[in-house]
Design an enzyme around this catalytic site. Structure first.
Site, mmCIF file in Angstrom:
data_model
loop_
_atom_site.group_PDB
_atom_site.id
_atom_site.type_symbol
_atom_site.label_atom_id
_atom_site.label_comp_id
_atom_site.label_asym_id
_atom_site.label_seq_id
_atom_site.Cartn_x
_atom_site.Cartn_y
_atom_site.Cartn_z
ATOM 1 C CE1 TYR A 187 -3.539 2.409 -0.197
ATOM 2 C CE2 TYR A 187 -3.828 2.244 2.176
ATOM 3 C CZ TYR A 187 -4.199 2.777 0.962
ATOM 4 O OH TYR A 187 -5.226 3.670 0.896
ATOM 5 C CD GLU A 211 -1.929 5.057 -6.410
ATOM 6 O OE1 GLU A 211 -2.575 5.938 -5.815
ATOM 7 O OE2 GLU A 211 -2.197 3.839 -6.323
#
Length: 246
Positions: free
Chosen positions: A168, A175
């Site tokens: 994660y 991103e």
């Protein structure tokens, strides 16, 4: 926006609680369709994983590996849009709004950032979130498939609720760095921006929008991450207690 879309923390979309809600789960036809869907998606992300490994071995470098898996990545990531339809039709007992948010955030990053701003496709940050997504989705769709078949191996459940601890943050970092790398090119080109005056009397600055997306990670990421840690303790501790009682 995209903080919920890096994948490892995506909601179970009803499959995780399949055993608890077996009596009112999807019918035989819907279950058969969902099994096929999840098997196909698992295979698709496996293709992406193999493509990354083959490209790395052929090139001897991890730089610019995005081009080797660009088409299957776009296809299978966009294929996740069907999950919204599954919720809307009621064959998966999960929130349409939550699922749409999580799926669209990754579709957004795939098409509206990485595809649209071609200059960022060579950034190492792209490989960072692609690898995180790939590992996550192989585990996630496998998890859903075996849950639907009521035969979930412990290893897959453990991976589902453990590997996100690394994947994660890895995905979110990739991103954010990719969006950040896209900013100067978006600003220079005016990509997707609408300036006044125009007949609709409406303006939109995509550059500012991307900055707001990055800022949205600040409140969203910690909440989702700690929620997943809570879920991990809950699920895995329950399994251990069940094993001890046997």
């Amino acid at each position: 926006m995209a903080a919920g879309g890096c994948g490892p923390g995506r909601a179970d979309n009803g499959y995780g609680g399949q055993q608890a809600r077996r009596r009112r789960g999807p019918g035989a036809l819907a279950t058969g369709y969902l099994v096929i869907y999840n098997v196909v998606m698992t295979a698709g992300w496996l293709v992406i994983a193999v493509g990354l490994v083959r490209a790395y071995l052929a090139k001897g470098s991890y730089h610019s590996l995005y081009y080797s898996i660009e088409k299957p990545l776009k296809f299978f990531q966009t294929g996740a849009l069907l999950e919204i339809l599954h919720c809307a039709l009621g064959i998966v007992p999960s929130s349409v709004v939550l699922t749409a948010f999580q799926v669209m955030s990754r579709v957004f990053l795939t098409w509206a950032v990485t595809h649209s701003v071609k200059e960022v496709q060579t950034e190492d940050s792209v490989l960072l979130f692609v690898v995180a997504w790939t590992i996550t989705e192989i585990i996630r769709y496998s998890f859903y498939t075996f849950s639907l078949l009521n035969h979930l191996p412990y290893l897959i459940k453990w991976a589902r609720y453990t590997l996100f601890i690394v994947l994660y943050p890895m995905g979110v970092s990739g991103e954010l760095l990719t969006i950040y790398a896209a900013l100067p090119f978006v600003r220079q080109s005016g990509l997707y921006s609408i300036s006044l005056p125009n007949k609709y009397n409406f303006s939109f600055d995509y550059y500012t929008f991307l900055i707001l997306v990055m800022i949205s990670y600040i409140p969203i990421f910690p909440q989702l991450y700690f929620h997943m840690l809570h879920q991990r303790r809950k699920v895995l501790s329950h399994i251990e207690e069940h094993r001890k009682s046997e």
